[in-house]
Design a protein around this motif. Structure first.
Motif, PDB file in Angstrom:
ATOM      1  N   PHE A 287      37.861   5.774  -4.257  1.00  0.00           N
ATOM      2  CA  PHE A 287      37.042   4.567  -4.133  1.00  0.00           C
ATOM      3  C   PHE A 287      37.492   3.736  -2.936  1.00  0.00           C
ATOM      4  O   PHE A 287      36.673   3.178  -2.201  1.00  0.00           O
ATOM      5  N   GLU A 288      38.799   3.662  -2.715  1.00  0.00           N
ATOM      6  CA  GLU A 288      39.311   2.913  -1.572  1.00  0.00           C
ATOM      7  C   GLU A 288      38.914   3.571  -0.246  1.00  0.00           C
ATOM      8  O   GLU A 288      38.593   2.885   0.729  1.00  0.00           O
TER       9      GLU A 288
ATOM     10  N   TYR B 171      29.457  13.403  -4.506  1.00  0.00           N
ATOM     11  CA  TYR B 171      30.197  13.005  -3.308  1.00  0.00           C
ATOM     12  C   TYR B 171      30.810  14.187  -2.560  1.00  0.00           C
ATOM     13  O   TYR B 171      30.826  14.207  -1.333  1.00  0.00           O
TER      14      TYR B 171
ATOM     15  N   ARG C 250      36.915  10.510   7.279  1.00  0.00           N
ATOM     16  CA  ARG C 250      36.777   9.841   5.978  1.00  0.00           C
ATOM     17  C   ARG C 250      36.546  10.867   4.877  1.00  0.00           C
ATOM     18  O   ARG C 250      37.148  10.798   3.798  1.00  0.00           O
TER      19      ARG C 250
ATOM     20  N   TYR D  16      26.474   5.525   5.503  1.00  0.00           N
ATOM     21  CA  TYR D  16      27.326   4.804   6.448  1.00  0.00           C
ATOM     22  C   TYR D  16      26.668   4.588   7.813  1.00  0.00           C
ATOM     23  O   TYR D  16      26.954   3.587   8.488  1.00  0.00           O
TER      24      TYR D  16
ATOM     25  N   LEU E 240      36.199   5.328   0.245  1.00  0.00           N
ATOM     26  CA  LEU E 240      34.779   5.056   0.420  1.00  0.00           C
ATOM     27  C   LEU E 240      34.511   3.597   0.780  1.00  0.00           C
ATOM     28  O   LEU E 240      33.501   3.282   1.418  1.00  0.00           O
ATOM     29  N   SER E 241      35.410   2.710   0.365  1.00  0.00           N
ATOM     30  CA  SER E 241      35.211   1.268   0.562  1.00  0.00           C
ATOM     31  C   SER E 241      35.699   0.775   1.917  1.00  0.00           C
ATOM     32  O   SER E 241      35.485  -0.386   2.261  1.00  0.00           O
ATOM     33  N   LYS E 242      36.362   1.633   2.666  1.00  0.00           N
ATOM     34  CA  LYS E 242      36.869   1.201   3.969  1.00  0.00           C
ATOM     35  C   LYS E 242      35.700   0.831   4.881  1.00  0.00           C
ATOM     36  O   LYS E 242      34.816   1.634   5.130  1.00  0.00           O
ATOM     37  N   ASP E 243      35.687  -0.410   5.345  1.00  0.00           N
ATOM     38  CA  ASP E 243      34.691  -0.943   6.292  1.00  0.00           C
ATOM     39  C   ASP E 243      33.339  -1.257   5.662  1.00  0.00           C
ATOM     40  O   ASP E 243      32.497  -1.889   6.295  1.00  0.00           O
ATOM     41  N   LYS E 244      33.112  -0.778   4.432  1.00  0.00           N
ATOM     42  CA  LYS E 244      31.810  -1.007   3.810  1.00  0.00           C
ATOM     43  C   LYS E 244      31.931  -0.777   2.309  1.00  0.00           C
ATOM     44  O   LYS E 244      32.732   0.042   1.865  1.00  0.00           O
ATOM     45  N   GLU E 245      31.136  -1.501   1.534  1.00  0.00           N
ATOM     46  CA  GLU E 245      31.162  -1.328   0.076  1.00  0.00           C
ATOM     47  C   GLU E 245      30.865   0.122  -0.288  1.00  0.00           C
ATOM     48  O   GLU E 245      29.964   0.746   0.266  1.00  0.00           O
ATOM     49  N   ALA E 246      31.631   0.670  -1.231  1.00  0.00           N
ATOM     50  CA  ALA E 246      31.455   2.068  -1.634  1.00  0.00           C
ATOM     51  C   ALA E 246      30.098   2.286  -2.281  1.00  0.00           C
ATOM     52  O   ALA E 246      29.647   1.470  -3.091  1.00  0.00           O
TER      53      ALA E 246
END
Length: 306
Positions: free
Chosen positions: A166-167, A191, A231, A204, A169-175
């Motif tokens: 989850f982290e 995924y 990613r 993305y 996927l959440s880098k720079d943008k909400e997962a």
């Protein structure tokens, strides 16, 4: 004696026939009937009968499905094949082709096939992961499939994202929270599959490309593709690490369309240590020896006499 392996997929049914030495003798492919149960049974029976006629014998039949067969009532769990999900297929097929069939999860068939590989002869625990239309998994222990108490072991595609994933996927943008065919949200099936690879890129970068197009862009050093593959390699590594911790395999073998992305293996092998527990020997992550035919080859092996 010929062994018939059938690989049931969401879009196609493939049959390959092998002789006693596992040399391929015949290959056929037809579309998978998606919504009609009767059409599905007819399609499977017809392709088996056609193979019988072509090879002038009644072959022994093994079938790999993207799901499992209940030990209690023989119903099929296969959300990605709506025509048979929740239905019984064994009795009708066996009565019409007049012989027994052997059914197992397609990822188990894949793991079984890869475990019967001279290059892995020293590997007693082979974890097979399929990055195809969905994300599947199978485990072969000393060249036998592990099934669990309910024939549903290794349904890893329906494991939810872990916190590390989850982290990533959440880098720079909400997962993104993607809904699975099983009805749940956040299943790895959505995924880590080839479809997920494409969906995540679109999420993305707001552009829709096929997996081969994204991979080509990566090889051409295009910024978005390079960033995305980095990613995705992190996502895949941290998502499969708990399974390596749980099953402690000698080797992890990848199949499915996305497994043909050869450049991803160095990325995975250099990262997996950072996500798994320390151990004497970290399993090597490799591409399937038998490629796209491994699942259907394993299905045929189900029918091989002991």
């Amino acid at each position: 004696m010929f062994l018939f392996g059938l690989d049931i997929g969401g879009t196609k049914i493939e049959l390959r026939a092998y002789d006693a030495d596992m040399t391929e003798c015949l290959r056929m492919r037809i579309p998978t009937p998606k919504d009609s149960f009767d059409n599905f049974i007819d399609a499977v029976v017809n392709i088996i009968n056609k193979a019988d006629v072509t090879l002038k014998c009644k072959g022994r039949v093994g079938i790999g499905i993207p799901g499992s067969e209940s030990q209690r009532d023989k119903t099929i769990f296969a959300p990605n094949v709506p025509a048979i999900d929740g239905r019984v297929i064994r009795d009708l097929i066996e009565s019409r082709i007049e012989r027994p069939i052997y059914i197992d999860n397609d990822a188990n068939c894949f793991a079984l096939s890869e475990s019967k590989n001279d290059e892995l002869s020293s590997s007693d625990h082979v974890l097979g992961l399929i990055l195809g239309t969905g994300f599947g998994a199978g485990l072969a222990i000393k060249e036998s499939c592990y099934h669990g108490a309910n024939n549903m072991a290794l349904e890893l595609g329906h494991t939810p994202l872990n916190i590390s994933a989850f982290e990533v996927l959440s880098k720079d943008k909400e997962a993104p929270l993607l809904q699975c065919e099983c009805g749940a949200v956040g299943c790895l099936d959505r995924y880590l599959s080839g479809t997920g690879f494409e969906d995540l890129y679109e999420y993305y970068y707001k552009e829709r490309f096929s997996a081969p197009e994204i991979i080509e862009a990566y090889h051409n050093n295009q910024h978005n593709a390079v960033t995305f593959v980095d990613r995705f390699a992190n996502l895949l590594s941290c998502s499969i690490a708990p399974f390596i911790n749980a099953f402690d395999p000698d080797v992890v073998v990848f199949g499915g369309g996305l497994s043909n992305f050869d450049a991803i293996y160095p990325l995975l092998n250099e990262r997996i240590d950072s996500f798994t527990l320390s151990r004497d020997k970290t399993p090597y992550l490799v591409k399937a020896r038998y490629g796209d035919s491994s699942g259907v080859r394993g299905a045929a092996l189900l029918a091989k006499p002991l």
